[in-house]
Design a protein around this motif. Structure first.
Motif, PDB file in Angstrom:
ATOM      1  N   VAL A 116      27.399  -6.399  22.801  1.00  0.00           N
ATOM      2  CA  VAL A 116      27.429  -5.136  22.056  1.00  0.00           C
ATOM      3  C   VAL A 116      26.184  -4.969  21.176  1.00  0.00           C
ATOM      4  N   VAL A 117      25.127  -5.695  21.521  1.00  0.00           N
ATOM      5  CA  VAL A 117      23.832  -5.514  20.862  1.00  0.00           C
ATOM      6  C   VAL A 117      22.953  -4.718  21.815  1.00  0.00           C
ATOM      7  N   TYR A 118      22.391  -3.637  21.332  1.00  0.00           N
ATOM      8  CA  TYR A 118      21.657  -2.697  22.178  1.00  0.00           C
ATOM      9  C   TYR A 118      20.223  -2.554  21.674  1.00  0.00           C
ATOM     10  N   PRO A 119      19.339  -1.977  22.494  1.00  0.00           N
ATOM     11  CA  PRO A 119      17.929  -1.894  22.079  1.00  0.00           C
ATOM     12  C   PRO A 119      17.709  -1.192  20.742  1.00  0.00           C
ATOM     13  N   ALA A 178      29.323   3.555  25.163  1.00  0.00           N
ATOM     14  CA  ALA A 178      28.084   4.295  25.411  1.00  0.00           C
ATOM     15  C   ALA A 178      27.626   5.034  24.164  1.00  0.00           C
ATOM     16  N   TYR A 179      28.552   5.572  23.371  1.00  0.00           N
ATOM     17  CA  TYR A 179      28.173   6.287  22.152  1.00  0.00           C
ATOM     18  C   TYR A 179      27.531   5.341  21.131  1.00  0.00           C
ATOM     19  N   VAL A 180      28.059   4.126  21.033  1.00  0.00           N
ATOM     20  CA  VAL A 180      27.458   3.164  20.094  1.00  0.00           C
ATOM     21  C   VAL A 180      26.139   2.650  20.650  1.00  0.00           C
ATOM     22  N   TRP A 181      26.049   2.488  21.953  1.00  0.00           N
ATOM     23  CA  TRP A 181      24.788   2.112  22.604  1.00  0.00           C
ATOM     24  C   TRP A 181      23.748   3.209  22.345  1.00  0.00           C
ATOM     25  N   ASP A 182      24.120   4.454  22.615  1.00  0.00           N
ATOM     26  CA  ASP A 182      23.321   5.654  22.340  1.00  0.00           C
ATOM     27  C   ASP A 182      21.927   5.592  22.964  1.00  0.00           C
TER      28      ASP A 182
END
Length: 684
Positions: free
Chosen positions: A257-260, A183-187
């Motif tokens: 693990v790729v986020y917006p 979640a922290y890396v997604w942020d």
């Protein structure tokens, strides 16, 4: 201060019965603001030269699709689903402790992300910081809010340890352990436009962190605090793969693990006038740049594709095929003048092999001898992080199956254990059926206990009735060829939002694409990502019913055994004749097995029976003949004798057989005759 979640209850009408849809707790949780850079780190651990890499000192070549694929499948997934086994009691303000294994996989997740970003990935946890983080996580869970600094009036589990840690830690509510690190890396979140949590996890200088977690407990949500500051803040920058740090990283990136929000960090750079352009497989992608903010790790430019919403836990879109994104960051002010930077990110599915995939191939005899040392070898793994090899040995048997739900769930395992009978009368009156429903707000897995080894003609057929289900409730049939690490859909069906089907539909699915691979099969009744509602109830007209499960034209693997070797060689000693499969796989970083290679079918056969006479002794009227079975098998032995060589051998029917060593050493005892005798031992 924010409360954690809002809940919505929706009702659907079936006849005269009200069927509620329960809101599911958002699995992405809530993130508050990231902590600001510390003013003084003199009292924190760390500092000085970077120590030698320890276990968990990961590295990966991001330009190699296969290395990244193995790194995700073997290492990232190994940190998922580990129970916390916590002694914390939030209701009593008792911080407790968590399973060392859970703490270790949380650390593993941090180092995985850092290695993917091309950073030193040998973070260790400080015990003192972790104790304080445990107190901070307890405070956040009990109060239902996140706060780094401020007024603590009304915080029932207040402690100086907790407030100390909260100022120096990333904080999450609704997540714990490895999920919180993700979640922290997604942020996500409207307040996290600067991706400050990500920047602290990926700060190159950091060597020491801490962690604390409390689990979900009644009305108290799970929580995490991860200490992100040490005495290395602002110190010499270590070598990194590239001068900049990006997420997703330059090179290959698993789509999971790729986020917006995308980010580009460069030490001492000024991005206030920078711009970014982005293409997807050559097609321009409109982007929205976030407000540039410094004070969180390295200076960082943040943007997102304009069609996505970074304020929620929205997944990054992925079609299933490798997608190449080209990024150019321009007008960056650096100490060496204004610079531009260009790189590419290839988003891919780690469940799918690419052109650089090279499975391990086993060579050796096709007919190994029973109870003999048969030497096999496999090709050398190409991954430079390989530290050893594992060999899988299994016998094969028919995997054909027919299950009409009349004999209980003997062929399947359902997880988690449902709070209702999983076998019930079919809603259309056609007999018994397996029933999957979201009476408890969790996805359900209904997994076949057999390990299949499909052929080109293997099929799975079943009858399905998806009754009352929201459009967010989805029925899946899935397979895994890596022992359950990754699952691929071979069939999906979303709910209609209403009554759905009233009769069963026959389905037949081919497993030809998985021929020659160890394959697991499951039926999964799931929520769509970001879903917050589903039907409650255990009645068979709710959810998914399955009957007449049939698997044809397949083998199954039984009596599996795993052997570890330090080289590519393996000695196989089958104990009985029959059909076997041999497969090999590499182990990376001493403990993480990669995909199994190509299976080699062999047929073990009994070797020639060899009997060796060891000694013959005469004592008075008795002759003792000792012999050894040195090869093959024997159910019985006979003593033959003759008084001259070249004559006709006769069976000594009075000789007494005794066993010295079972299955190996024996002795015949007979009466010494008046003439010279010659002896032989034979087996029929």
């Amino acid at each position: 201060m924010k409360r954690l979640f809002s809940f919505v209850t929706i009702f659907a009408i079936l006849s005269a019965v009200a069927i509620p849809l329960r809101a599911e707790v958002d699995t992405t949780g809530v993130l508050g603001d990231a902590p600001h850079a510390p003013a003084n780190v003199s009292g924190l651990p760390g500092g000085g030269p970077r120590p030698s890499l320890i276990t968990g000192g990961f590295s990966v070549n991001a330009s190699s699709r296969e290395q990244v694929r193995e790194f995700y499948n073997a290492v990232f997934t190994s940190s998922a689903g580990v129970p916390i086994n916590s002694t914390a009691v939030t209701a009593s303000c008792f911080p407790g402790t968590n399973s060392p294994t859970f703490v270790n996989v949380t650390l593993r997740r941090i180092n995985w992300f850092r290695a993917m970003a091309g950073l030193p990935a040998a973070i260790t946890f400080d015990a003192g910081e972790s104790t304080k983080d445990q107190a901070a996580a307890l405070m956040m869970s009990e109060h239902g809010a996140l706060q780094h600094i401020g007024i603590w009036t009304g915080w029932n589990c207040f402690s100086s340890d907790g407030t100390n840690a909260s100022a120096s830690s990333n904080l999450a509510l609704g997540n714990d352990g490895p999920d919180a690190i993700t979640a922290y890396v997604w942020d996500y979140g409207a307040n996290n436009y600067e991706v400050g949590h990500r920047r602290w996890i990926l700060y190159p200088q950091t060597q020491i962190m801490g962690t604390g977690d409390v689990p979900l407990e009644g009305s108290y949500n799970s929580a995490n605090a991860t200490w992100v500051f040490d005495a290395n803040y602002g110190g010499p920058r270590p070598a990194t793969r590239t001068p900049y740090v990006t997420w997703p990283p330059a090179g290959y990136a698993p789509y999971q693990v790729v986020y917006p929000q995308w980010s580009f960090a460069l030490s001492n750079a000024d991005f206030s006038g920078a711009t970014v352009t982005m293409t997807s497989n050559g097609t321009p992608v409109a982007v929205t740049q976030q407000v540039y903010v410094s004070g969180y790790g390295e200076n960082t430019l943040v943007w997102y594709p304009s069609g996505l919403d970074p304020t929620t836990g929205t997944a990054f879109p992925f079609s299933g095929a490798d997608a190449v994104y080209a990024i150019t960051v321009s007008n960056v002010a650096t100490d060496a003048g204004t610079k531009s930077f260009a790189y590419t990110v290839t988003v891919f599915d780690p469940a799918t092999t690419g052109a650089d995939y090279s499975p391990l191939v086993v060579s050796g005899p096709s007919q190994p001898t029973v109870n003999a040392s048969n030497l096999y070898s496999c090709t050398t793994a190409t991954n430079p992080s390989t530290t050893s090899y594992q060999w899988l040995v299994a016998q094969t048997a028919s995997g054909n199956l027919v299950d009409n739900a009349l004999n209980g769930a003997t062929n399947f395992t359902i997880a988690p254990t449902p709070d209702y009978p999983p076998i019930t009368n079919a809603p259309d009156g056609s007999g018994k059926c397996f029933h999957l429903t979201h009476n408890n707000p969790v996805p359900l897995q209904f997994q076949l206990n057999e390990i299949l080894f499909p052929t080109n003609t293997t099929t799975v057929s079943f009858k399905s009735l998806l009754g009352y289900a929201t459009t967010a409730e989805i029925a899946h049939v899935q397979v895994s060829t890596d022992g359950g690490g990754n699952w691929q859909d071979i069939y999906t069906q979303a709910g209609s939002g209403g009554a759905g089907e009233s009769t069963f539909t026959q389905h037949s699915l081919s497993l030809a694409s998985y021929a020659g691979k160890s394959t697991l099969l499951r039926f999964r009744y799931d929520f769509a990502p970001g879903s917050n509602s589903h039907y409650i109830g255990a009645d068979p007209y709710l959810g998914w019913c399955l009957q007449n499960m049939v698997v044809t034209n397949t083998l199954q693997l039984v009596n599996l055994a795993t052997n570890a070797t330090s080289s590519t060689n393996f000695v196989f000693s089958p104990t009985q004749a029959g059909n076997y499969l041999l497969q090999a796989r590499a182990v990376i970083f001493t403990e993480f097995p990669t995909d199994l290679g190509t299976a080699k079918p062999v047929s073990a056969v009994a070797g020639a029976t060899i009997i060796t006479l060891n000694s013959l002794t005469v004592a008075g009227s008795q002759v003792k003949i000792n012999f050894t079975l040195t090869s093959g098998t024997a159910a019985s032995f006979h003593l033959l004798q003759e008084n001259q060589l070249g004559g006709a051998w006769t069976t000594n029917g009075t000789a007494v057989l005794t066993t010295n060593v079972p299955g190996s050493s024996f002795q015949f005892t007979t009466t010494n005759g008046p003439a010279v005798q010659f002896y032989r031992v034979v087996t029929p």
